[in-house]
Design a protein around this motif. Structure first.
Motif, PDB file in Angstrom:
ATOM      1  N   GLU A   3      52.715  40.126  28.909  1.00 52.79           N
ATOM      2  CA  GLU A   3      51.435  40.708  28.520  1.00 52.79           C
ATOM      3  C   GLU A   3      50.530  40.697  29.743  1.00 52.79           C
ATOM      4  N   LEU A   4      50.085  41.884  30.140  1.00 47.09           N
ATOM      5  CA  LEU A   4      49.185  42.001  31.284  1.00 47.09           C
ATOM      6  C   LEU A   4      47.849  42.539  30.791  1.00 47.09           C
ATOM      7  N   ARG A   5      46.855  41.681  30.808  1.00 49.02           N
ATOM      8  CA  ARG A   5      45.525  42.065  30.333  1.00 49.02           C
ATOM      9  C   ARG A   5      44.532  41.914  31.474  1.00 49.02           C
ATOM     10  N   GLY A   6      43.615  42.855  31.545  1.00 47.39           N
ATOM     11  CA  GLY A   6      42.595  42.791  32.573  1.00 47.39           C
ATOM     12  C   GLY A   6      41.438  43.703  32.235  1.00 47.39           C
ATOM     13  N   LYS A   7      40.304  43.456  32.858  1.00 49.07           N
ATOM     14  CA  LYS A   7      39.123  44.268  32.610  1.00 49.07           C
ATOM     15  C   LYS A   7      39.067  45.498  33.496  1.00 49.07           C
ATOM     16  N   SER A   8      39.782  45.466  34.605  1.00 47.83           N
ATOM     17  CA  SER A   8      39.761  46.610  35.514  1.00 47.83           C
ATOM     18  C   SER A   8      41.180  46.955  35.956  1.00 47.83           C
ATOM     19  N   LYS A   9      41.320  48.155  36.501  1.00 48.73           N
ATOM     20  CA  LYS A   9      42.620  48.614  36.994  1.00 48.73           C
ATOM     21  C   LYS A   9      43.116  47.703  38.111  1.00 48.73           C
ATOM     22  N   GLU A  10      42.218  47.292  38.985  1.00 51.20           N
ATOM     23  CA  GLU A  10      42.580  46.443  40.117  1.00 51.20           C
ATOM     24  C   GLU A  10      43.109  45.088  39.640  1.00 51.20           C
ATOM     25  N   GLU A  11      42.477  44.545  38.605  1.00 52.79           N
ATOM     26  CA  GLU A  11      42.891  43.261  38.055  1.00 52.79           C
ATOM     27  C   GLU A  11      44.298  43.367  37.451  1.00 52.79           C
ATOM     28  N   ILE A  12      44.570  44.466  36.763  1.00 53.25           N
ATOM     29  CA  ILE A  12      45.896  44.702  36.178  1.00 53.25           C
ATOM     30  C   ILE A  12      46.943  44.801  37.287  1.00 53.25           C
ATOM     31  N   ILE A  13      46.636  45.553  38.339  1.00 55.35           N
ATOM     32  CA  ILE A  13      47.584  45.738  39.438  1.00 55.35           C
ATOM     33  C   ILE A  13      47.894  44.401  40.107  1.00 55.35           C
ATOM     34  N   GLU A  14      46.875  43.540  40.283  1.00 58.55           N
ATOM     35  CA  GLU A  14      47.105  42.212  40.862  1.00 58.55           C
ATOM     36  C   GLU A  14      48.048  41.393  39.983  1.00 58.55           C
TER      37      GLU A  14
END
Length: 127
Positions: A3-14
């Motif tokens: 599960e990959l959750r993040g508030k921004s695209k950059e956070e998801i990519i990291e």
């Protein structure tokens, strides 16, 4: 499944770059070109799950390109809201008045009243 959750695209990519390889991945963002490339380079999934609302906003070209190389993009109904067990707590004290229940449990009186009367109404329908 990862599960990959993040508030921004950059956070998801990291998070994708730090993730291990897996066949199934859940992402809570729109599936755009940059995220798809990062996924293919790092995780190499065969199935990608995204919420229906994000699936509708994802570029169809990206989804079709992934499906051409054998990666299924599957829209799912995402769970929303915070799970609660207030009903279970209040059910124990249905013999008391809402004000008493609020004092005993430490819950807000309005919250107690809402659940109390909802449970009472449900109880009457069953009888």
């Amino acid at each position: 499944m990862i599960e990959l959750r993040g508030k921004s695209k950059e956070e998801i990519i990291e998070k994708i770059k730090e993730a291990e390889e897996d066949e199934e991945v859940y992402i809570n963002k729109e599936l755009d070109r940059d995220i798809a490339i990062a996924l293919l380079e790092s995780v190499e999934p065969s199935k990608i799950y995204i919420p229906i609302s994000k699936y509708k906003r994802s570029p169809k070209k990206v989804i079709k390109a992934l499906e051409k190389i054998g990666v299924k993009v599957i829209p799912i109904k995402a769970k929303t809201g915070r799970p609660t067990n207030v009903d279970k707590i209040i059910k124990k004290y249905l013999d008391k008045k809402p004000e008493e229940i609020a004092k005993i449990t430490g819950l807000n009186i309005k919250t107690v009243e809402y659940h109390y009367y909802k449970l009472k109404k449900r109880e009457k329908k069953c009888i």
